[in-house]
Write a protein that holds these residues in place. Sequence first.
Motif, PDB file in Angstrom:
ATOM      1  N   SER A 142      51.975  -7.773 -37.330  1.00  0.00           N
ATOM      2  CA  SER A 142      51.215  -6.877 -36.466  1.00  0.00           C
ATOM      3  C   SER A 142      51.357  -5.429 -36.888  1.00  0.00           C
ATOM      4  O   SER A 142      50.771  -4.554 -36.286  1.00  0.00           O
ATOM      5  CB  SER A 142      51.679  -7.022 -35.019  1.00  0.00           C
ATOM      6  N   ILE A 171      39.015  -3.762 -37.461  1.00  0.00           N
ATOM      7  CA  ILE A 171      39.952  -4.216 -36.432  1.00  0.00           C
ATOM      8  C   ILE A 171      40.031  -5.746 -36.421  1.00  0.00           C
ATOM      9  O   ILE A 171      41.116  -6.340 -36.338  1.00  0.00           O
ATOM     10  CB  ILE A 171      39.543  -3.703 -35.040  1.00  0.00           C
ATOM     11  N   ARG A 182      43.800  -7.035 -34.972  1.00  0.00           N
ATOM     12  CA  ARG A 182      44.338  -6.118 -33.964  1.00  0.00           C
ATOM     13  C   ARG A 182      43.504  -6.106 -32.678  1.00  0.00           C
ATOM     14  O   ARG A 182      43.679  -5.221 -31.832  1.00  0.00           O
ATOM     15  CB  ARG A 182      44.410  -4.693 -34.523  1.00  0.00           C
ATOM     16  N   LEU A 222      45.488  -6.193 -29.342  1.00  0.00           N
ATOM     17  CA  LEU A 222      46.122  -4.930 -28.973  1.00  0.00           C
ATOM     18  C   LEU A 222      45.227  -4.138 -28.034  1.00  0.00           C
ATOM     19  O   LEU A 222      45.688  -3.609 -27.013  1.00  0.00           O
ATOM     20  CB  LEU A 222      46.416  -4.106 -30.237  1.00  0.00           C
ATOM     21  N   ILE A 263      46.693  -1.624 -41.666  1.00  0.00           N
ATOM     22  CA  ILE A 263      47.089  -1.409 -40.266  1.00  0.00           C
ATOM     23  C   ILE A 263      47.829  -0.088 -40.136  1.00  0.00           C
ATOM     24  O   ILE A 263      47.531   0.723 -39.244  1.00  0.00           O
ATOM     25  CB  ILE A 263      47.972  -2.570 -39.774  1.00  0.00           C
ATOM     26  N   ASN A 273      46.307   2.016 -37.167  1.00  0.00           N
ATOM     27  CA  ASN A 273      47.289   2.664 -36.287  1.00  0.00           C
ATOM     28  C   ASN A 273      47.256   4.180 -36.390  1.00  0.00           C
ATOM     29  O   ASN A 273      47.898   4.865 -35.584  1.00  0.00           O
ATOM     30  CB  ASN A 273      48.695   2.157 -36.605  1.00  0.00           C
ATOM     31  N   ASP A 328      51.686  -5.900 -30.087  1.00  0.00           N
ATOM     32  CA  ASP A 328      52.003  -4.557 -30.594  1.00  0.00           C
ATOM     33  C   ASP A 328      53.506  -4.486 -30.814  1.00  0.00           C
ATOM     34  O   ASP A 328      54.280  -4.449 -29.861  1.00  0.00           O
ATOM     35  CB  ASP A 328      51.545  -3.501 -29.579  1.00  0.00           C
TER      36      ASP A 328
END
Length: 550
Positions: A11, A61, A66, A69, A104, A109, A218
């Motif tokens: 993740s 994404i 993700r 999340l 990511i 992020n 997450d």
Amino acid sequence: MNKYIKNTFLSGMAVALFACTSCSDTWDDHYDTNSSGMAAQKSIWEAISSDEQLKDFREVIERVGRTDLLKSDQMYTVWAPVNDSFNKDSIISLIENGQTLDVIKRFVNNHITRSAYSNMRLAQSVNMLNKKRCDIDGTGYISDAKIVSLDPLKCNNGLLYTVHGELPFRNNIFEALEVNEDFSKIYEFFYRYEEDSLDEGKSVSRGVDENGNKIWVDSVIISNNPLFNSLSAIINVEDSNYWALLPHNDAFEKRLEETLPYFDFHPSVENRDSLQQLYATRYMLSDCFFNMNDNKYYEEGDSLASTTYSKREPLYDVFHHPFYTRNDTVGILENYTEEITCSNGTLYGFDEWPFSIYDSFFRRMKIECERSGNIETSSTYMKNAQYQGYYTNTDSISNGFLDVVPTSSAVNPTMTFKIPNTLAGEYDIYVVAVPKSAMSIYNTDYRPYKFRASIIERDPDDDKGAKWISEPLNDNKEITNNPYVMDTLYVGTHKFNHCYYAQPEVGVMLQLTSFIRSAETSEYSREMLLDFILLKPHRETESDSIDIDE
């Protein structure tokens, strides 16, 4: 970038929870403030999915997994770049080449933060999930990307902004080493000691898998690197300001080849090969990092103190006139070939190492004779002697001295001193003798001491380390002091066979034996007052004098 494939948490990397009471709010407990007064129904992910201008961002994404999340009930703020404002094809290519974790960290992020940031008209800094800090200037820009609308879309788990352009990812010094092939050797060494752990209390999970293990949506990862800690240079954190003076690969390998022999441990030392690699690399990097928040004088061109500087050893880890040559000494920052601005400082690259081995690790060693832990008391090595330590704060004597007295007037005393932390290098060895006037100002005995010196070292051919060998110094000649002054006596030069750095048992001792014939007792004293032993790296071209205060 592909080094991040090694990360076991699919993740990605995230950061600890940051509270921001001055710039985030709960926007009336998640209620929309439009005229309808209805609560926000959509999650951030649902809002992104229904907005065609975010199709490219949505695809990324989904590709990196993700979506959960942004569906979770945690509070987030997302700055989503609109279509054609970032290079989607390049990012998809990275994913297809197995660099999902890197995407990511460096892209996804880098556009998401915890908490709700509702005021884009306020200049502020925001901590993203990847620990990076993005600046909102209050005029409609975040990290040089234009915010399409300063009023966010309010969702049931946070806020969604659209921006024109990708938020830039700025490498910290450790990340700059990772992505620059010229520094791959030193990066691989640092990465070997990375220790990551999951902070379950701050991470977000959704359900469990078939084995009953939590599925982390997450993951908040706590990163630690004991090597950075030992150098007092945490170059993988964002809220620092370091200068890193580091070698490119060729210079790194050249210095490592030069350094390894000094850390050649005795065959009896467990894991000797691994320790050799660790200590050689760690200590050749001793002076490579400078905390610029602590350096007060560099702007005047005066000096720079490295992160390993200690007031207890003021001769080392501080560099004067770092920017220019003075008195034939080249400044450490005079010949860098590359300068890289990072999020937590500056990385300077060198084709030639800016420090000598004498700066970094092969240094003088001082062994206080009066300290009981430095005295070998076994009958094999202490003969015909009794001793007493005295402590004093006089300018000429270092901490104190040892009074060695023969057990009878007819015998010569032998004392042996342990010498810890020696490297497998060649040292010039000195003994500092104290005049008898240190015992009393009324002393009238000005007879000098006369002794022979030997090095006792573990037998290099004994794998168990149980056997010792003795080798006389100075061709076994007698050494005599000046009885009227503090006298620094050269007792010989010796190349130690092996390294004993940071070992629980010493591998080297210095033995001093009074050598006075019965017919010489009126001329020489068998009692000896000894201050300390000094081991000084042997340098063929060096002609500097010995200062006992060093």
